[in-house]
Design an enzyme around this catalytic site. Sequence first.
Site, PDB file in Angstrom:
ATOM      1  CD  GLU A 168       6.537   1.322  -8.494  1.00 32.28           C
ATOM      2  OE1 GLU A 168       5.927   0.320  -8.066  1.00 32.28           O
ATOM      3  OE2 GLU A 168       6.065   2.460  -8.465  1.00 32.28           O
ATOM      4  N   GLY A 198       8.107  -2.403   1.311  1.00 37.14           N
ATOM      5  CA  GLY A 198       7.158  -3.319   1.950  1.00 37.14           C
ATOM      6  C   GLY A 198       6.719  -4.447   1.035  1.00 37.14           C
ATOM      7  CD  GLU A 201       2.504  -1.581  -7.428  1.00 33.91           C
ATOM      8  OE1 GLU A 201       3.144  -1.776  -6.391  1.00 33.91           O
ATOM      9  OE2 GLU A 201       2.496  -0.494  -8.041  1.00 33.91           O
ATOM     10  CD  GLU A 220       1.953  -3.628  -2.467  1.00 35.83           C
ATOM     11  OE1 GLU A 220       2.027  -3.331  -3.670  1.00 35.83           O
ATOM     12  OE2 GLU A 220       2.370  -2.873  -1.565  1.00 35.83           O
ATOM     13  CG  HIS A 224      -0.852  -0.779  -6.352  1.00 34.97           C
ATOM     14  ND1 HIS A 224      -1.028   0.532  -6.744  1.00 34.97           N
ATOM     15  CD2 HIS A 224       0.084  -0.745  -5.361  1.00 34.97           C
ATOM     16  CE1 HIS A 224      -0.244   1.317  -6.011  1.00 34.97           C
ATOM     17  NE2 HIS A 224       0.435   0.573  -5.160  1.00 34.97           N
TER      18      HIS A 224
HETATM   19  N1  HT7 Z   1       4.676   0.377  -5.775  1.00 37.03           N
HETATM   20  C1  HT7 Z   1       5.622  -0.224  -4.895  1.00 37.03           C
HETATM   21  C2  HT7 Z   1       6.824   0.617  -4.793  1.00 37.03           C
HETATM   22  C3  HT7 Z   1       8.072  -0.151  -4.538  1.00 37.03           C
HETATM   23  C4  HT7 Z   1       9.327   0.334  -4.776  1.00 37.03           C
HETATM   24  C5  HT7 Z   1       9.754   1.532  -5.258  1.00 37.03           C
HETATM   25  C6  HT7 Z   1      11.128   1.732  -5.395  1.00 37.03           C
HETATM   26  C7  HT7 Z   1      12.007   0.767  -4.990  1.00 37.03           C
HETATM   27  C8  HT7 Z   1      11.582  -0.448  -4.510  1.00 37.03           C
HETATM   28  C9  HT7 Z   1      10.229  -0.649  -4.387  1.00 37.03           C
HETATM   29  N2  HT7 Z   1       9.553  -1.706  -3.931  1.00 37.03           N
HETATM   30  C10 HT7 Z   1       8.207  -1.403  -4.036  1.00 37.03           C
HETATM   31  C11 HT7 Z   1       5.087  -0.481  -3.530  1.00 37.03           C
HETATM   32  C12 HT7 Z   1       3.746   0.062  -3.285  1.00 37.03           C
HETATM   33  O1  HT7 Z   1       3.556   1.248  -3.096  1.00 37.03           O
HETATM   34  O2  HT7 Z   1       2.805  -0.669  -3.312  1.00 37.03           O
HETATM   35 ZN    ZN Z   2       1.546   1.324  -3.604  1.00 41.32          ZN
END
Ligand code: HT7
Ligand code: ZN
Length: 814
Positions: A111, A239, A242, A276, A279
């Site tokens: 992502e 952080g 998911e 997570e 999600h």
């Molecule tokens: N949905 C995940 C987003 C995320 C992310 C986005 C861009 C670059 C690196 C990344 N690592 C995680 C995390 C979350 O919102 O749960």
């Molecule tokens: Zn998220």
Amino acid sequence: MIKLEDYKAPEFKIASVHLEFALDPEATIVTSTLKMVSDSSTLTLDGDELVLLSVELNGKPVDHVVTPTSLTLNVPFTPFTLVIKTQINPTANTALSGLYRSNGTYCTQCEAEGFRRITFFPDRPDVLTTYTVKITGKEPLLLSNGNQLEHGVWHDPHPKPSYLFALVAGDLGVVKDTFTTMSGRVVALEIYVEHGKEPLCAYAMDSLKRSMRWDETAFGREYDLDVFMIVAVSDFNMGAMENKGLNIFNDKYVLANPETATDADYANIEGIIAHEYFHNWTGNRITCRDWFQLSLKEGLTVFRDQEFSSDMRSRPVKRIEDVRLLKSAQFAEDAGPLSHPVRPRQYAEINNFYTATVYNKGAEVIRMMKVLIGEKAFADGLDLYFKRHDGQATTIELFVKCFEEVAERSLDIHSRWYEQAGTPLVRVSTEYEGGVLILHLEQVLREGHLPQSLPLRVGFLSPNGEELFEETITLDQFKGRFIFEDFKDEPILSLNRGFSAAVNIDYGRSDQTLAFLATHDSDDYNRRQAVETYALKVLTKGADAAPFIALYGKLIEESPRDPAFYAHALTLPSEEDIAREIGANINPDAIKQTRNTLVVALAKAHAERASALFHTLQTGAFSPDAASAGKRSLRIALLRLMVIEGFDASEIYMNADNLTERFGALACVVHHGNVATRDKLMADFQARFEDNANVFDKYLSLTGMKASVLEVKTMLQGAVFTKFNPNRYRALVGVFAMSNPTQFHTKAGYDFLCEELLRVDKINPQVSARVANAFRSYKSMEEPRKLAAHEALLALSKHELSNDLKDIITRMLA
Ligand code: HT7
Ligand code: ZN
């Protein structure tokens, strides 16, 4: 620029994808076999930094055009098979997007647009397909999404978009458990960490099991695979992620024991594990049609994790914490050049839209909708959403429509929250005569914006502090007039209880009224808000400090009643909070000085009382639960006053049996103690934890909060920075830029950060772009700071920058 209005549904379908990975540190070969049908004769796939080895259509080499970002070929109208072979270099991937290595472990982050760095693919969230994956390599652990068919071979039966793909390969330790779902299925739970760190996973595992149960009881959501895996890595841009059935985590949000994790760390682990996991339904089974809909999954999942933590801990305290975060991160973002709607209409780089606006304001929009339509309709609307959209990539409109249908009302006005950037201001005035109170409200929005729905919970208190009643009113016009009758005496209003509407309130309240609310309001959120509003009046509007200092003493006396709450009530607004309140022509030195004067006066008046209480407030053997954590946070709030008044916290630091108290004592000394004690304890902390990167980051952050530019530069030369790691870098440089306003907001501070951004941008654009956010408030600085920041940004913009950083700098300068 990508625009929402340009969205077009894909003209093809992928029936299945089979991926083969021949792992090699510098030359991994990826073979992707796509079974497809297309309504168009040309097919364009996304790619990024790929070496294309071959393309075959139905078993034969095929003509194609390859660019740095795409692969285009002609395809038949009948079903076809496309086999694409690419080569990638995971070791050279310092951007940590796509397939990379963290301490020798292969892992992925797809992502938002990382999958295109693995193979050519329609890397967009509305292309869902089923994946089988075969991994070959010498690593003992070969993981991917779904269920394992044989060693290194995985099948995920749930169609998913490419951003949820994951692969992990390495030699890791594992902690195993099981969870029996509400329908009686046994799910294997596995947490993978570096060997030797297994004992640090107990709290993460417990949090996971509680999350799984809570999602069943609170939302009726059951887990849907035979195994749920979490892998903790030390190099990670955010952080956690998911990925279906295979969450990948920044290890600081997994590993904990009392000596190496603070209460805040425990709360973060619980909240992020839950986020997570949640999600799986809000994001994975129902995903986004395009990245403009990001808040569909992120706002809703933040809302869900906030509710979970409220149920696990204290609901009012959680609300206080969530709103503090909202104001410091989102209100600040919305007040500057990076302001954007919860659903943006355009973006140059989607990575830059994983923001407090999309996440935290997005959660508030859902919370407000719940207040508007009521608990029952809200629960029914969510049930309908899960039923109707399961397996789909959908939109915010269709989400809102589910609630409109069950509530049988339009939510058009409310939906403006998604479209209109900026924090509404509500101007309040009242008239009272003969037992009748008229409440006048006006919402002030940006030029050209239409009224939004503002659900305001309002409490009415009698002058002797009795709770009379509470009502929820909705302001959905520019102006509203609300009449309340039958009062014996003029009531005192407690407005926007629980922060039911995500707005700023302009209501000129006297110091006496604020003190009254701070001690009498039955709503905990507003009781604390009254203290904060009063403190801000003293700090920014010259209100008399003496009665505030007296009130503070009363709060200390009451504090054993509810330690976690009072620890918040006794925390003064930060320098950043004060700057936000002032809004323009900010002088960080003056803010620091004014705040310090009040802090010293509070300590002078109350250190003795604080000390007496501190010593009676025993916490017993360490337990991470909210009540015990609350006591520890109150002890530290009291200790702060004691240290300001000359108390030597060395013993508290040395004898602490948990990191919350040890680090809390250290922070008090660093901020308020004498130089000799500070140097002694900092040296001790450094020596104790230099082999534990996540704890050492706390040392770096404390340094970043206080250090001069020169000191930060010197620290960056140290051994811990020879290999780039996002956590380390954010702990020192990120904290310096965000939380050391008197040093950062100088010409030297701005020039230093721009030099750093240029250097780090070559290594990891997501990190440079995020740290660059620290400039977001430069336009509200006084001169000559503003000009110095502008010039530093302008000079930076002349260099060749990544898309990520260029986008931030361009918006900042606009
Ligand atoms: N949905 C995940 C987003 C995320 C992310 C986005 C861009 C670059 C690196 C990344 N690592 C995680 C995390 C979350 O919102 O749960
Ligand atoms: Zn998220």
